[in-house]
Design a protein around this motif. Structure first.
Motif, PDB file in Angstrom:
ATOM      1  N   THR A 218       1.051  -0.787  -0.021  1.00 54.07           N
ATOM      2  CA  THR A 218       0.400  -0.118   0.082  1.00 54.07           C
ATOM      3  C   THR A 218       0.471   1.398   0.134  1.00 54.07           C
ATOM      4  OG1 THR A 218      -1.823  -0.933   1.335  1.00 54.07           O
ATOM      5  CG2 THR A 218      -1.756   1.053   0.883  1.00 54.07           C
ATOM      6  N   PRO A 219       1.073   1.712  -0.981  1.00 52.38           N
ATOM      7  CA  PRO A 219       1.625   2.438  -1.747  1.00 52.38           C
ATOM      8  C   PRO A 219       0.476   3.830  -0.761  1.00 52.38           C
ATOM      9  CG  PRO A 219       1.859   2.032  -3.292  1.00 52.38           C
ATOM     10  CD  PRO A 219       0.764   1.451  -2.679  1.00 52.38           C
ATOM     11  N   VAL A 220       0.964   5.027   0.407  1.00 47.56           N
ATOM     12  CA  VAL A 220       0.237   6.439   0.719  1.00 47.56           C
ATOM     13  C   VAL A 220       1.417   7.356   0.559  1.00 47.56           C
ATOM     14  CG1 VAL A 220       1.163   5.556   3.543  1.00 47.56           C
ATOM     15  CG2 VAL A 220      -1.129   7.244   2.922  1.00 47.56           C
ATOM     16  N   LYS A 221       0.583   8.252   0.391  1.00 48.29           N
ATOM     17  CA  LYS A 221       1.139  10.165   0.739  1.00 48.29           C
ATOM     18  C   LYS A 221       0.061  11.303   0.601  1.00 48.29           C
ATOM     19  CE  LYS A 221       3.433  13.453  -2.422  1.00 48.29           C
ATOM     20  NZ  LYS A 221       3.908  14.009  -3.850  1.00 48.29           N
ATOM     21  N   ASP A 222       0.614  11.320   2.111  1.00 49.12           N
ATOM     22  CA  ASP A 222      -0.403  12.350   3.247  1.00 49.12           C
ATOM     23  C   ASP A 222      -1.615  11.934   2.657  1.00 49.12           C
ATOM     24  OD1 ASP A 222       1.769  14.474   2.761  1.00 49.12           O
ATOM     25  OD2 ASP A 222       1.707  14.693   1.008  1.00 49.12           O
ATOM     26  N   GLY A 223      -2.510  10.730   2.965  1.00 48.91           N
ATOM     27  CA  GLY A 223      -3.429   9.948   3.150  1.00 48.91           C
ATOM     28  C   GLY A 223      -4.009   9.244   4.088  1.00 48.91           C
ATOM     29  N   LEU A 224      -3.801   9.991   4.974  1.00 43.38           N
ATOM     30  CA  LEU A 224      -3.902   9.144   6.883  1.00 43.38           C
ATOM     31  C   LEU A 224      -5.417   8.259   6.372  1.00 43.38           C
ATOM     32  CD1 LEU A 224      -2.915   7.437   9.173  1.00 43.38           C
ATOM     33  CD2 LEU A 224      -3.483   9.755  10.201  1.00 43.38           C
ATOM     34  N   PRO A 225      -6.901   8.936   5.907  1.00 43.32           N
ATOM     35  CA  PRO A 225      -7.682   8.900   6.346  1.00 43.32           C
ATOM     36  C   PRO A 225      -8.028   7.689   5.279  1.00 43.32           C
ATOM     37  CG  PRO A 225      -7.872  11.254   6.504  1.00 43.32           C
ATOM     38  CD  PRO A 225      -6.583  10.857   5.901  1.00 43.32           C
TER      39      PRO A 225
ATOM     40  N   ARG B  71       4.521  14.437   3.802  1.00 45.03           N
ATOM     41  CA  ARG B  71       4.998  15.219   4.796  1.00 45.03           C
ATOM     42  C   ARG B  71       5.455  14.880   6.229  1.00 45.03           C
ATOM     43  NH1 ARG B  71       2.504  19.433   1.919  1.00 45.03           N
ATOM     44  NH2 ARG B  71       0.621  17.948   2.178  1.00 45.03           N
ATOM     45  N   ASN B  72       4.197  14.595   6.892  1.00 43.86           N
ATOM     46  CA  ASN B  72       4.318  13.594   8.108  1.00 43.86           C
ATOM     47  C   ASN B  72       4.003  12.299   8.445  1.00 43.86           C
ATOM     48  OD1 ASN B  72       3.633  14.079  11.204  1.00 43.86           O
ATOM     49  ND2 ASN B  72       1.694  15.642  11.406  1.00 43.86           N
ATOM     50  N   THR B  73       5.329  12.233   8.811  1.00 42.23           N
ATOM     51  CA  THR B  73       5.506  10.334   9.176  1.00 42.23           C
ATOM     52  C   THR B  73       4.929  10.253  10.348  1.00 42.23           C
ATOM     53  OG1 THR B  73       7.845  10.799   9.430  1.00 42.23           O
ATOM     54  CG2 THR B  73       7.387  10.363   7.085  1.00 42.23           C
ATOM     55  N   ASP B  74       4.874  11.227  10.771  1.00 40.61           N
ATOM     56  CA  ASP B  74       4.429  10.918  12.682  1.00 40.61           C
ATOM     57  C   ASP B  74       3.081  10.598  12.466  1.00 40.61           C
ATOM     58  OD1 ASP B  74       6.709  11.292  13.833  1.00 40.61           O
ATOM     59  OD2 ASP B  74       6.365  13.329  14.723  1.00 40.61           O
ATOM     60  N   GLN B  75       2.422  11.544  11.861  1.00 43.24           N
ATOM     61  CA  GLN B  75       0.844  10.568  11.590  1.00 43.24           C
ATOM     62  C   GLN B  75       0.647   8.814  11.402  1.00 43.24           C
ATOM     63  OE1 GLN B  75      -1.816  13.498   9.218  1.00 43.24           O
ATOM     64  NE2 GLN B  75      -1.584  14.781  10.543  1.00 43.24           N
ATOM     65  N   VAL B  76       1.174   9.099  10.325  1.00 41.52           N
ATOM     66  CA  VAL B  76       1.642   7.274  10.083  1.00 41.52           C
ATOM     67  C   VAL B  76       1.573   6.002  10.638  1.00 41.52           C
ATOM     68  CG1 VAL B  76       1.283   6.234   7.699  1.00 41.52           C
ATOM     69  CG2 VAL B  76       1.225   7.728   7.683  1.00 41.52           C
ATOM     70  N   ARG B  77       2.423   6.942  11.336  1.00 40.71           N
ATOM     71  CA  ARG B  77       3.905   5.442  12.263  1.00 40.71           C
ATOM     72  C   ARG B  77       2.875   5.681  13.585  1.00 40.71           C
ATOM     73  NH1 ARG B  77       9.124   5.268  11.792  1.00 40.71           N
ATOM     74  NH2 ARG B  77      10.155   6.083  10.234  1.00 40.71           N
ATOM     75  N   GLY B  78       1.939   6.690  14.006  1.00 40.88           N
ATOM     76  CA  GLY B  78       0.872   6.592  14.880  1.00 40.88           C
ATOM     77  C   GLY B  78       0.264   5.666  14.316  1.00 40.88           C
ATOM     78  N   PHE B  79      -0.792   5.635  13.904  1.00 38.01           N
ATOM     79  CA  PHE B  79      -1.430   5.031  13.148  1.00 38.01           C
ATOM     80  C   PHE B  79      -1.161   3.734  13.025  1.00 38.01           C
ATOM     81  CE2 PHE B  79      -3.677   2.477   9.369  1.00 38.01           C
ATOM     82  CZ  PHE B  79      -5.213   2.491   9.669  1.00 38.01           C
ATOM     83  N   LEU B  80       0.101   3.369  12.688  1.00 42.38           N
ATOM     84  CA  LEU B  80       0.120   1.558  12.859  1.00 42.38           C
ATOM     85  C   LEU B  80       0.510   1.316  13.912  1.00 42.38           C
ATOM     86  CD1 LEU B  80       2.218   2.210   8.725  1.00 42.38           C
ATOM     87  CD2 LEU B  80      -0.002   1.125   9.269  1.00 42.38           C
ATOM     88  N   ASP B  81       0.582   2.196  14.870  1.00 42.76           N
ATOM     89  CA  ASP B  81       1.786   1.682  15.974  1.00 42.76           C
ATOM     90  C   ASP B  81       0.042   1.069  16.467  1.00 42.76           C
ATOM     91  OD1 ASP B  81       3.951   2.569  15.816  1.00 42.76           O
ATOM     92  OD2 ASP B  81       4.087   4.092  16.932  1.00 42.76           O
ATOM     93  N   GLU B  82      -1.263   1.300  15.837  1.00 51.61           N
ATOM     94  CA  GLU B  82      -2.194   0.533  16.599  1.00 51.61           C
ATOM     95  C   GLU B  82      -2.707  -0.487  16.311  1.00 51.61           C
ATOM     96  OE1 GLU B  82      -3.598   1.672  19.053  1.00 51.61           O
ATOM     97  OE2 GLU B  82      -1.958   3.407  19.669  1.00 51.61           O
ATOM     98  N   VAL B  83      -2.485  -0.382  14.866  1.00 47.74           N
ATOM     99  CA  VAL B  83      -3.081  -1.946  14.160  1.00 47.74           C
ATOM    100  C   VAL B  83      -2.367  -2.688  14.940  1.00 47.74           C
ATOM    101  CG1 VAL B  83      -2.343  -2.658  11.484  1.00 47.74           C
ATOM    102  CG2 VAL B  83      -2.598   0.159  11.789  1.00 47.74           C
ATOM    103  N   VAL B  84      -3.327  -4.018  14.719  1.00 44.88           N
ATOM    104  CA  VAL B  84      -2.464  -5.188  15.090  1.00 44.88           C
ATOM    105  C   VAL B  84      -3.274  -6.836  14.310  1.00 44.88           C
ATOM    106  CG1 VAL B  84      -2.196  -4.618  17.666  1.00 44.88           C
ATOM    107  CG2 VAL B  84      -4.398  -5.053  16.547  1.00 44.88           C
TER     108      VAL B  84
END
Length: 219
Positions: A29-36, A62-75
């Motif tokens: 899954t490629p993603v670019k500024d598309g957290l939703p 540009r804001n990798t913290d958003q994606v990283r934070g989201f993925l921290d919740e993926v189990v």
């Protein structure tokens, strides 16, 4: 004009102690500024049987913290995350191929969803029933900006091949799965194309391997 494919590695080191053979599928899954959009794709994966599946995220945000934070919740699924500077969709997809540890690779972009809760189970069953082909394709449902769904007429491989694919009709990559060894042997996508990399790879793939048509809508 000479076009040079951005080569991808044949060997994969996942760093996690999991052998490549234990994973049957890598969903890239490629993603670019598309957290939703990424969250929407994950919601469609939640209901699947994810045994033997990894989710490869190639992030050019540009804001990798958003994606990283989201993925921290993926189990419930193995996640491989890589950031890559934005250099086009096909460069990101090639990075996904390089990182993938599964027997098959499948591209589900951020915002794309699987069609049913048993989509991956059905896919795995059909691939095994056809002796794990080099590649296979299924129907893909299109949704317009009003939320109306439409499944185009089934793509007829033999009819299009008889026309040398001159009409430009090809299966969507959201409906196509390819053995990882095969797509690596072809060098992945030619990243010099802005929008035609899918078609180029399909033509190179089809010259060498006959496809299997899957009897369901995948995504």
């Amino acid at each position: 004009i000479d076009r040079h494919t951005l080569q991808v590695r044949d060997a994969v080191s996942d760093g996690g102690g999991t052998s490549q053979g234990s994973l049957w599928m890598s969903i890239i899954t490629p993603v670019k500024d598309g957290l939703p959009d990424l969250a929407r794709t994950w919601e469609s994966l939640l209901d699947q049987d994810l045994a033997g599946v990894e989710w490869v995220i190639i992030d050019s945000s540009r804001n990798t913290d958003q994606v990283r934070g989201f993925l921290d919740e993926v189990v419930g699924v193995r996640v491989t995350y890589r950031w890559q500077e934005p250099r086009g969709i096909f460069t990101a997809m090639n990075r996904g191929i390089t990182e993938a540890a599964g027997q098959y690779v499948y591209f589900l972009n951020a915002g794309d969803t699987l069609a049913a809760t048993d989509s991956l189970a059905s896919l795995r069953t059909e691939l095994a029933a056809h002796n794990h082909p080099a590649w296979a394709y299924a129907d893909v449902e299109m949704v317009d900006d009003q939320g109306r769904a439409h499944v185009p007429a089934r793509w007829d491989h033999e009819a299009e091949r008889s026309r040398s694919f001159a009409r430009g009709h090809f299966p969507c990559h959201q409906g196509t799965v390819v053995r990882s060894t095969v797509i690596r042997s072809l060098g992945g996508f030619d990243a010099s194309y802005a929008i035609g990399g899918d078609y180029d790879l399909f033509l190179r793939l089809d010259r060498l391997y006959p496809p299997v048509q899957l009897p369901f809508t995948l995504a």
